[in-house]
Scaffold this motif. Structure first.
Motif, PDB file in Angstrom:
ATOM      1  N   GLN A   1       0.707  -1.106  -0.070  1.00 18.47           N
ATOM      2  CA  GLN A   1      -0.224   0.114   0.004  1.00 18.47           C
ATOM      3  C   GLN A   1       0.972   1.164   0.067  1.00 18.47           C
ATOM      4  N   VAL A   2       0.673   2.096  -0.951  1.00 14.60           N
ATOM      5  CA  VAL A   2       1.431   3.233  -0.879  1.00 14.60           C
ATOM      6  C   VAL A   2       0.724   4.254   0.077  1.00 14.60           C
ATOM      7  N   GLN A   3       1.631   5.150   0.724  1.00 20.27           N
ATOM      8  CA  GLN A   3       1.602   6.055   1.528  1.00 20.27           C
ATOM      9  C   GLN A   3       2.530   7.168   1.241  1.00 20.27           C
ATOM     10  N   LEU A   4       1.805   8.418   1.371  1.00 18.30           N
ATOM     11  CA  LEU A   4       2.586   9.764   1.603  1.00 18.30           C
ATOM     12  C   LEU A   4       2.249  10.626   2.679  1.00 18.30           C
ATOM     13  N   ILE A   5       3.205  10.550   3.497  1.00 19.83           N
ATOM     14  CA  ILE A   5       2.697  11.375   4.788  1.00 19.83           C
ATOM     15  C   ILE A   5       3.472  12.578   5.142  1.00 19.83           C
ATOM     16  N   GLU A   6       2.463  13.589   5.070  1.00 18.71           N
ATOM     17  CA  GLU A   6       3.199  14.837   5.139  1.00 18.71           C
ATOM     18  C   GLU A   6       3.437  15.191   6.591  1.00 18.71           C
ATOM     19  N   SER A   7       4.373  16.081   7.060  1.00 16.58           N
ATOM     20  CA  SER A   7       4.555  16.697   8.364  1.00 16.58           C
ATOM     21  C   SER A   7       5.221  17.768   8.305  1.00 16.58           C
ATOM     22  N   GLY A   8       5.255  18.678   9.492  1.00 16.48           N
ATOM     23  CA  GLY A   8       5.983  19.848   9.602  1.00 16.48           C
ATOM     24  C   GLY A   8       4.933  21.073   9.599  1.00 16.48           C
ATOM     25  N   GLY A   9       3.955  21.101   9.179  1.00 12.52           N
ATOM     26  CA  GLY A   9       2.969  22.036   9.283  1.00 12.52           C
ATOM     27  C   GLY A   9       2.694  22.809  10.562  1.00 12.52           C
ATOM     28  N   GLY A  10       2.043  23.657  10.839  1.00 11.72           N
ATOM     29  CA  GLY A  10       1.891  24.534  12.161  1.00 11.72           C
ATOM     30  C   GLY A  10       1.356  25.868  11.884  1.00 11.72           C
ATOM     31  N   LEU A  11       1.339  26.362  13.093  1.00  9.84           N
ATOM     32  CA  LEU A  11       0.954  27.869  13.101  1.00  9.84           C
ATOM     33  C   LEU A  11       2.468  28.806  13.142  1.00  9.84           C
ATOM     34  N   VAL A  12       2.240  29.557  12.283  1.00 11.69           N
ATOM     35  CA  VAL A  12       3.723  30.690  12.282  1.00 11.69           C
ATOM     36  C   VAL A  12       3.145  32.148  11.995  1.00 11.69           C
ATOM     37  N   GLN A  13       4.015  33.029  12.403  1.00  8.20           N
ATOM     38  CA  GLN A  13       3.756  34.214  12.210  1.00  8.20           C
ATOM     39  C   GLN A  13       4.299  34.765  10.794  1.00  8.20           C
ATOM     40  N   ALA A  14       3.351  35.759  10.243  1.00 13.62           N
ATOM     41  CA  ALA A  14       4.108  36.184   8.943  1.00 13.62           C
ATOM     42  C   ALA A  14       5.321  36.581   9.115  1.00 13.62           C
ATOM     43  N   GLY A  15       6.038  36.361   7.864  1.00 16.86           N
ATOM     44  CA  GLY A  15       7.561  36.414   7.878  1.00 16.86           C
ATOM     45  C   GLY A  15       8.239  35.243   8.401  1.00 16.86           C
ATOM     46  N   GLY A  16       7.784  34.365   9.080  1.00 20.25           N
ATOM     47  CA  GLY A  16       8.239  33.120   9.445  1.00 20.25           C
ATOM     48  C   GLY A  16       8.534  32.028   8.415  1.00 20.25           C
ATOM     49  N   GLY A 115      -0.823  12.623  -0.372  1.00 19.01           N
ATOM     50  CA  GLY A 115      -0.793  12.560   1.054  1.00 19.01           C
ATOM     51  C   GLY A 115      -2.151  13.059   1.605  1.00 19.01           C
ATOM     52  N   GLN A 116      -2.440  13.022   2.780  1.00 23.68           N
ATOM     53  CA  GLN A 116      -3.561  13.462   3.598  1.00 23.68           C
ATOM     54  C   GLN A 116      -3.467  14.756   3.710  1.00 23.68           C
ATOM     55  N   GLY A 117      -2.487  15.594   3.584  1.00 23.60           N
ATOM     56  CA  GLY A 117      -2.174  16.924   3.849  1.00 23.60           C
ATOM     57  C   GLY A 117      -1.761  17.295   5.226  1.00 23.60           C
ATOM     58  N   THR A 118      -1.062  18.523   5.407  1.00 23.65           N
ATOM     59  CA  THR A 118      -0.990  19.181   6.414  1.00 23.65           C
ATOM     60  C   THR A 118      -1.230  20.581   6.498  1.00 23.65           C
ATOM     61  N   GLN A 119      -1.630  21.058   7.781  1.00 26.81           N
ATOM     62  CA  GLN A 119      -2.215  22.401   7.899  1.00 26.81           C
ATOM     63  C   GLN A 119      -1.137  23.469   8.040  1.00 26.81           C
TER      64      GLN A 119
END
Length: 124
Positions: A1-16, A115-119
């Motif tokens: 089963q092929v899977q693509l798993i994203e990570s590293g998303g999050g909340l950041v301030q503008a310019g970050g 992948g399922q996506g990261t916010q």
């Protein structure tokens, strides 16, 4: 089963900055192009960046050119997206995708695996 798993998303301030990763399993994508797309609330999924199978050719959406960098590590079957100078309009769910072919592509229909996506949320 092929899977693509994203990570590293999050909340950041503008310019970050943020660095997204996409770990693939179930299939080796070292001979295939990969890409990043994003989808903001109420909008269609849009192209962000793509990279060819060996990493020698990249294409970016005009809106992210000069701020985002796509890269890959074929030994680890992993795709990356380094994002700097983030803007509130970059807020979206970011998706990793892989196509069955070596060359870059900007259309969602060219990609087979998703992948399922990261916010990613950028506050002003």
């Amino acid at each position: 089963q092929v899977q693509l798993i994203e990570s590293g998303g999050g909340l950041v301030q503008a310019g970050g900055s943020l660095r997204l990763s996409c770990a693939a399993s179930g299939r080796t994508f070292s001979s295939d192009a990969m890409g990043w797309f994003r989808q903001a609330p109420g909008k269609e999924r849009e192209f962000v960046a793509t990279i060819n199978w060996v990493g020698s050719n990249t294409v970016y959406a005009d809106s992210v050119k000069g701020r985002f960098t796509i890269s890959r590590d074929n030994a680890k079957n992993t795709l990356f997206l380094q994002m700097i100078a983030l803007k509130p309009e970059d807020t979206a769910v970011y998706y990793c995708a892989a196509r069955m072919g070596p060359g870059v592509a900007v259309a969602t229909k060219e990609y087979t695996y998703w992948g399922q996506g990261t916010q990613v949320t950028v506050s002003s």
